[in-house]
Each structure stands twice: as C-alpha cells, then as structure tokens.
Design an enzyme around this catalytic site. Structure first.
Site, PDB file in Angstrom:
ATOM      1  CE1 TYR A 141      -3.273  -2.061   5.295  1.00 21.97           C
ATOM      2  CE2 TYR A 141      -4.976  -0.655   6.423  1.00 21.97           C
ATOM      3  CZ  TYR A 141      -3.613  -0.668   6.021  1.00 21.97           C
ATOM      4  OH  TYR A 141      -2.838   0.154   6.110  1.00 21.97           O
ATOM      5  CE  LYS A 190       4.461   3.290  -6.942  1.00 25.42           C
ATOM      6  NZ  LYS A 190       5.353   4.519  -7.133  1.00 25.42           N
ATOM      7  CG  ASP A 223       5.474   7.280  -5.747  1.00 28.86           C
ATOM      8  OD1 ASP A 223       4.338   7.536  -6.409  1.00 28.86           O
ATOM      9  OD2 ASP A 223       6.342   6.871  -6.422  1.00 28.86           O
ATOM     10  CG  ASP A 247      -3.730   3.253   7.912  1.00 30.33           C
ATOM     11  OD1 ASP A 247      -4.182   3.908   8.757  1.00 30.33           O
ATOM     12  OD2 ASP A 247      -3.700   1.726   7.951  1.00 30.33           O
ATOM     13  CG  ASP A 251      -1.471   8.134  10.877  1.00 29.28           C
ATOM     14  OD1 ASP A 251      -2.661   8.348  10.976  1.00 29.28           O
ATOM     15  OD2 ASP A 251      -0.642   7.658  11.687  1.00 29.28           O
TER      16      ASP A 251
END
Ligand code: NAD
Length: 357
Positions: A141, A190, A223, A247, A251
């Site tokens: 970001y 990752k 994942d 982020d 959610d």
C-alpha cells in the site's frame, strides 16, 4: 481531561461515531472521567469543504490530541478523483504514516449470542477469539506505484517492500501480546513466492529463536491462512501479517463474528493512537439508520484500555455490548428470527442505558 480528536468522515461514519461518543460520555459520567472532543474533517467530507482529503488542521488536531476516534472515509462521489486525492489514499494512508501507526490491532471475538448469526456453523466458530496484528505503514500500500503506456496497452506496477526493522517491530508486538493471551502466534506470509515474505518469515523465525522461544509459533501462507480461518478459527490466537494480507483476512474474519459491523480496531505505534471500526463507509446503507455502531463503540472501549489505561471502564462497555446482544437487540446486519430490530441511534441509547444500570 483527555483530548479526543473526532473524525466522523463519510457515509455511515457520521452515524456511528456519535454513538461511540455518547457511550464515552456515559462512561465519563459514571467514572468521573472528562473527555474533550474536537471534531475534524477527513476524507470526502474534507475534500468537499477544503479541497483536501487530509487538511493540515486535521493532522495537527490529531497530533495535539490524546487519542483519535475515526469513523470511515470514502464513497462513490469521490471514486473518480485522481488517486492521490481519493479519501483512502489521500487521507488514511498519510494519516497512518504521519502518526507512525505501524500496528493495527483487530480483535475478532464471537459473542455467544451471535453464534447463530454467522454464515458459518456454530460448532466451527464457537470460542473464536483471534487478535490480528496487521502491519500498517509498510508493504504494497505504501510502495512505489507507476503506470506506463506500452505498445499494446499499459503496464501498472505496485511495489511491495519490507525492511527487517518493520518486520521486527510488528513481530515483537505480536509475541509480546501472545504472552498475555494463549501464547500462540500465527505468522502469515507468502514466502513460497514473494521475496518480501521470505524476509518476513526469516525475521520472525530469528526473533522467535532469540527472544520469544516460549511462545508457540506457526507459519501459514496467506492462501492457506484464508482457509484455516474458516476451517479451524478457534485454534487461532494471535495472527501477525502484512498490511495487505491483514486488510483482506480481517474482513474475512469479521464473518466469524456475525458482521463486519462488530469488528473494532486500534492503530498503535506512535505518540497518539487511533481507534476506528474495521469496516468502511458502507455507502449502500448510509443515511438509513441501518449501520451497526458496535464496532465503533468497541473501538472506544479499546481507546479507554490502550490510551487511557481505564481497564474497568473498557470492560464495562464490552459487558454492555454483550448484555445488549443477550437481550436480543439487533441492527439489520446481525438480525435473526425472534430478535428485536433496532436502528443505529437506538443501539447507542440501549448500550448507554445498560451501562447506566
Ligand atoms: P465497507 O466495509 O464499507 O462495506 C462492506 C459491506 O459491509 C457493505 O455491504 C456494508 O453495508 C457492510 N457494512 C460495513 N460496515 C457496516 C456496519 N457498521 N453495519 C452494517 N453493515 C456494515 O466496504 P466497501 O463497500 O468495500 O467500501 C465502501 C467505501 O469505504 C469505499 O469508498 C472504500 O474505499 C471505503 N473504505 C474505507 C475504509 C476506512 O475508512 N477505514 C475501510 C474500507 C473501505
């Protein structure tokens, strides 16, 4: 006297923040605490009034306050502005960076009364109590961005960068917090694909070996983490991860609690901390009294705990939220058969009434 910067922002931000202020005032009445609120403009509301998503006055208000209560920013009205002017990129990211808020702490706790409000089965989510610690001022970001014309179209680039120091400070926080909980950290990266994730994992491992070997540590690829989050959520304790992965995963985690309207957060690391719900400005329900204010009210409880060390008052709010749910009150996002539907303001009033005994 505690000085609180109040930034309602856009959409449902202007509906939920007053409810949290109402609750803080009730707490002030009971415990004799004094809160002084100063409202500031941020996001689309600030663009409309001043032409800037994060006006100087708002930034200096935040810097001179003891804590910040934020609603949410953004909405379709400002979506077509140049990227740097848009509420999230132009207000939230620079605010976090300026205030050095590198750690976003997001508790995801299932209240018993909502065990059947989730789309997931009760037996999967019972006992869920996850604390996600999301890195907030680094990663993709904040990395360089570019757009170049090519012969066939365009190339767009977002850089994902992490430094040893950035990973160390967020991992250290995760290990320390885990020591006060169940003593388990799940680090999400990752590392099978991304170089920044390999540095992330190596750094977490080194810190664990040298300073925090008493804490149990597991690593998950993002994942797989997305899958484990809905497969065995109650086995997770502290989850530490990068800005973007955090982020997205939080959610997803909100579904475990029944609604994203239940998820509070605290952004820590600088001299002043910021408290806000984990959700956005929800333009689809804005202005209709449908927003669930509990995430913001629980964020205010986090403020009492982390910024002012009023543990008992924070617990009073959390208990009142639990009691409100036990009595069957529900905003539309968590509505279930046989429960009593309430609007945003009534929800805030009821929490105050319960706090007042
Ligand atoms: P969102 O979180 O605003 O909404 C997602 C869904 O959850 C919607 O259906 C919404 O109605 C629902 N929802 C969210 N909060 C709720 C609440 N308190 N009670 C009941 N339902 C609730 O995410 P989005 O739709 O992707 O984004 C909308 C706008 O918010 C965009 O402009 C986005 O950029 C912005 N946004 C801001 C923040 C922030 O200010 N921190 C975070 C995320 C998104």
């Amino acid at each position: 006297m505690h000085k609180i910067a109040v930034l309602p922002g856009d959409g449902i931000g202007v509906e939920i923040v007053p409810e949290a202020v109402k609750v803080l005032n009730k707490i002030g009445e009971i415990y004799g605490y004094e809160f002084e609120y100063t409202e500031g403009l941020i996001g689309g509301a600030a663009i409309d009034a001043t032409g800037k998503p994060l006006p100087e006055e708002t930034l200096s208000l935040c810097k001179s306050s003891d804590a910040i209560l934020l609603g949410a920013v953004g909405g379709p009205k400002w979506d077509s502005l140049p990227v740097a002017m848009r509420p999230e990129v132009g207000a939230l990211l620079p605010l976090r960076k300026e205030l050095k808020l590198y750690a976003n702490v997001r508790p995801c706790v299932l209240f018993d009364a909502l065990a059947d409000a989730s789309t997931l089965k009760r037996e999967v989510i019972e006992g869920v109590d996850i604390l996600t610690i999301r890195e907030l001022t680094g990663g993709i970001y904040f990395g360089g961005k570019s757009r170049e014309k090519t012969e066939t179209g365009e190339t767009a680039t977002d850089m994902m960068t992490y430094t040893t120091e950035e990973v160390e400070r967020i991992a250290r926080l995760a290990f320390q917090v885990a020591r006060t909980r169940k003593g388990r950290v799940t680090s999400v990266d990752k590392a099978n694909v991304l170089e920044s994730s390999r540095l992330w994992r190596e750094t977490v491992i080194r810190l664990h070996e040298t300073e925090y070997s008493d804490v149990a540590l597991e690593h998950l690829y993002v994942d797989n983490a997305a899958m484990q989050l809905i497969l065995r959520p109650s086995s997770l304790d502290v989850v530490v991860t990068t800005n973007m992965f955090g982020d997205i995963l939080t959610d997803q985690a909100s579904v475990l609690t029944g609604s994203i309207g239940m998820l509070p957060s605290a952004s820590l690391g600088g001299e002043v901390a910021l408290y806000e719900p984990a959700h956005g400005s929800a333009p689809d329900i804005a202005g209709q009294g449908k927003a669930n204010p509990l995430a913001t009210i629980l964020s205010a409880a986090m403020m009492l705990k982390y910024s002012f060390e009023y543990e008992e008052a924070a617990k009073k709010i959390e208990d009142a939220v639990e009691e409100y749910l036990n009595r069957g009150y529900r905003t539309p996002d968590i509505m279930q058969e046989g429960m009593q539907l309430v609007d945003t303001q009534t929800a805030g009033d009821l929490i105050c009434e319960i706090i007042g005994g």
